[in-house]
Design an enzyme around this catalytic site. Structure first.
Site, PDB file in Angstrom:
ATOM      1  N   GLU A 119       1.358  -0.697  -5.116  1.00 17.16           N
ATOM      2  CA  GLU A 119       0.178   0.342  -5.310  1.00 17.16           C
ATOM      3  C   GLU A 119       1.052   1.556  -6.004  1.00 17.16           C
ATOM      4  O   GLU A 119       1.673   2.197  -5.070  1.00 17.16           O
ATOM      5  CB  GLU A 119      -0.536   0.660  -4.269  1.00 17.16           C
ATOM      6  CG  GLU A 119      -1.580   1.859  -4.675  1.00 17.16           C
ATOM      7  CD  GLU A 119      -1.963   2.542  -3.635  1.00 17.16           C
ATOM      8  OE1 GLU A 119      -3.219   3.118  -3.459  1.00 17.16           O
ATOM      9  OE2 GLU A 119      -1.417   2.517  -2.455  1.00 17.16           O
ATOM     10  N   ASP A 146       0.743  -1.218  -0.200  1.00 19.20           N
ATOM     11  CA  ASP A 146      -0.045   0.004  -0.154  1.00 19.20           C
ATOM     12  C   ASP A 146       0.950   1.295  -0.084  1.00 19.20           C
ATOM     13  O   ASP A 146       1.982   1.122   0.922  1.00 19.20           O
ATOM     14  CB  ASP A 146      -0.760   0.181   1.338  1.00 19.20           C
ATOM     15  CG  ASP A 146      -1.605   1.074   1.461  1.00 19.20           C
ATOM     16  OD1 ASP A 146      -2.675   1.205   0.532  1.00 19.20           O
ATOM     17  OD2 ASP A 146      -1.544   2.080   2.307  1.00 19.20           O
TER      18      ASP A 146
HETATM   19  C1  GLC Z   1      -3.963   3.307  -0.430  1.00 20.08           C
HETATM   20  C2  GLC Z   1      -5.273   2.487  -0.137  1.00 20.08           C
HETATM   21  C3  GLC Z   1      -6.399   3.647   0.228  1.00 20.08           C
HETATM   22  C4  GLC Z   1      -5.693   4.052   1.615  1.00 20.08           C
HETATM   23  C5  GLC Z   1      -4.537   4.819   1.270  1.00 20.08           C
HETATM   24  C6  GLC Z   1      -3.895   4.849   2.899  1.00 20.08           C
HETATM   25  O1  GLC Z   1      -4.074   4.270  -1.316  1.00 20.08           O
HETATM   26  O2  GLC Z   1      -5.730   2.168  -1.480  1.00 20.08           O
HETATM   27  O3  GLC Z   1      -7.698   2.900   0.203  1.00 20.08           O
HETATM   28  O4  GLC Z   1      -6.786   5.121   1.937  1.00 20.08           O
HETATM   29  O5  GLC Z   1      -3.540   3.664   0.823  1.00 20.08           O
HETATM   30  O6  GLC Z   1      -3.494   3.660   3.432  1.00 20.08           O
END
Ligand code: GLC
Ligand code: CA
Length: 592
Positions: free
Chosen positions: A307, A235
């Site tokens: 991500e 993440d």
């Molecule tokens: C990522 C997740 C999102 C979350 C953020 C903070 O972007 O996909 O849902 O709010 O990280 O953890």
């Protein structure tokens, strides 16, 4: 992979590639090693997938109960967004214990059972790994904020205020902003310093300059790998580090030279707190650690998905690391996610990037997730939404590499944001209402049936977010028995990806590169005739002349086409309706 010219022109009659072509026991260990390279990943948002105990919140038992559905769809692996104990401010992305299960989602025994049942079906399970921040209720942060001399103090990012005195907290250390609005600095009265949070106030950033933080996450990764998980989705991974000089972010200017404003706040350049080089060392370190688990006791490659919202393909390439120092197996190519319009040229450019700029690395396209309005809201025109979803899913599954999609995409679920502020669950939606309504709209419960509560919950339960009324027609049960449904289209594409070598492993070469409306490409793998894909990105009928693109006139076998469309009578005229798709395989080899 390049077509071997020496083998060219050996004409072949129809070559049929059976299911067995890619499988076979002698290849089992290779398959175990390479399983991820062409894999189909499915993102599950557990809260909204299936609620087994009817308390309104989806849970692990609900997921286990639907594994057969995922198997039938052809999913190779599921990624579960966070199921760890959490105050749920950011619905699980604020973690208070990384090695346990939130009771709302079930128990560790439920998790173990999910793993066993998934294994039986050859479905692998990936966890979400949130290393940028923890919850402010995590024991590390509770310790950290207890005193300036606490051993956990430097596990987080603390800083004095500007001009701070014993009585005055001074100003925030700099202009860094939270992704969710406002300053990224929060004053802590007890120890009289600010802490940094890239996301919500309740999500303090961990200090990745502290080796103890590295070790803590290695232990967490080991814990889940020992449980048999097949990898992680990391993440917000590009945000691990901040500029040590603490310099202000620049302000983005609009075309008139004025500061660009979004939701009432200036848009910052985001280069002092995002994509700093230190991330690469951390990922290489974690990867080397996880690779040690690919042993006989834990067979199969453990996959790292990232991500990775990045500005361009060159930055994406860096996330793979090098063969000597690998980082991610599959950093998400979000360039393609962010096109946000049906623009054939833009898609062509991104496909060419993925084919040409990533070397031997495997691309991972993704169009949708739990943070962005669903595909209908970003690409739909309200008239041809299903056909538009056919076009995008074709790009997803018929291009090189692995594919990742979000629960509900396969049935064409529509973005359904709340209509009243008091109904908003996502804090960022409350903050910016009504300019931005938050992410509830893409997190509504999975629509299994046309019943009240859509089979997500019993009809008398109260789902945490309301089920959209369109579950009367948009639902798994109805679409499974409809050969023209989006579900059937997804399933067919996934089957092709598993059974047709050129479709799944071929290199991509764009055809008809100047066509502004139709994206056409050819997929070539050794030993099989090419697969040709034509996708109309416009609402007008189009015709493609493949012969003018160097494909000799000859027989083509249809693999998949928009329901109701005719087969092409000639390769000179592949006719496509509005947002129509045609996928066929030549019945002869060609030399280029
Ligand atoms: C990522 C997740 C999102 C979350 C953020 C903070 O972007 O996909 O849902 O709010 O990280 O953890
Ligand atoms: Ca439940």
């Amino acid at each position: 992979m390049h077509w071997n010219r020496n083998l060219a022109l050996f004409a072949a009659a129809a070559i049929t590639l059976g299911m067995g072509a890619l499988k076979g026991s002698s290849q089992d260990s290779t398959n175990e090693k390479n399983w991820w390279r062409n894999a189909v990943f499915y993102e599950i948002y557990p809260r909204s997938f299936a609620d087994a105990n009817n308390d309104g919140i989806g849970d692990l038992k609900g997921i286990t109960a639907h594994l057969d559905y995922l198997k039938e769809l052809g999913v190779d692996a599921i990624w579960l967004t966070p199921i760890y104990p959490s105050p749920q401010v950011d619905f699980g992305y604020d973690i208070s214990d990384y090695v346990a299960i939130d009771p709302k989602y079930g128990t560790m025994a439920d998790f173990d059972r999910l793993m066993t049942e998934a294994n039986k079906r050859h479905i692998r399970v990936l966890m979400d790994m949130v290393m940028n921040h923890s919850s402010d209720k995590h024991k590390w942060f509770i310790q950290s904020r207890a005193s300036k001399t606490n051993p956990y103090r430097d596990w987080y990012v603390w800083h004095d205020g500007k001009g701070e005195t014993a009585t005055d907290k001074g100003k925030v250390p700099n202009n860094w902003a939270s992704v969710f609005g406002g300053s990224a600095w929060e004053w802590d009265d007890k120890t009289r310093q600010y802490y940094y949070h890239k996301f919500y106030v309740q999500q303090p950033d961990l200090n990745w300059n502290n080796p103890k933080v590295h070790q803590a996450f290695k232990d967490i990764i080991a814990f889940w790998l020992k449980k048999g998980v097949a990898g992680f989705r990391f993440d917000a991974i590009t945000t691990l580090f901040e500029d040590p000089a603490m310099a202000d972010e620049g302000v983005v200017k609009d075309k008139d030279g004025n500061p660009e404003i979004q939701n009432g706040e200036p848009v910052l350049e985001n280069i002092k707190t995002d994509n700093l080089p230190g991330v690469h060392d951390v990922m290489a370190e974690m990867r080397a650690h996880a690779d040690k688990f690919s042993t006989n006791a834990y067979p199969g490659t453990r996959v790292f998905i990232g991500e990775t919202y990045l500005p361009n393909i060159a930055e994406l390439l860096k996330q793979y690391g090098t063969p000597e120092k690998p980082e991610f197996h599959l950093p998400m190519d979000t360039q393609v996610l962010l096109i946000n319009k049906m623009d054939a040229s833009a898609f062509r450019a991104r496909l060419e990037d993925a084919e040409g700029e990533l070397g031997a690395n495997v691309p991972l396209f993704v169009f949708d997730n739990h943070d962005n309005p669903r595909i209908d809201a970003r690409y739909g025109d309200g008239v041809h939404d299903t056909d538009i979803q056919r076009v995008l899913s074709t790009v997803l599954f018929a291009s090189k590499g692995a594919a990742l999609f979000y629960q509900g995409d396969e049935i064409g679920m529509k973005t359904t944001p709340p209509t009243r502020k008091e109904d908003v669950k996502d804090p960022v939606g409350q903050r910016f209402w009504p300019t931005y309504k938050g992410r509830d709209g893409e997190r509504t419960p999975m629509q299994w049936t046309s019943a009240i509560n859509a089979g997500f919950d019993s009809p008398t339960a109260k789902p945490w977010l309301p089920v959209p009324a369109n579950n009367s027609t948009i639902n798994v049960l109805a679409e499974k028995s409809d050969s023209k449904s989006l579900y059937t289209w997804y399933r067919s594409l996934i089957q092709l990806k598993k059974t047709n070598a050129a479709f799944s492993e071929g290199s991509d070469t764009m055809l008809d590169r100047n066509n502004p409306s139709v994206l056409s490409w050819k997929r070539v793998a050794p030993g099989a005739p090419p697969v040709i894909i034509c996708a109309n990105f416009s609402a007008d009928p189009q015709s493609v002349d493949l012969v003018s693109q160097g494909i000799p006139e000859g027989a083509i076998t249809t693999l998949l086409k928009t329901p109701g469309a005719a087969d092409p009578a000639s390769l000179k005229h592949v006719n496509l309706g509005p947002f129509g798709v045609y996928i066929g395989q030549l019945q002869f080899m060609i030399s280029h």
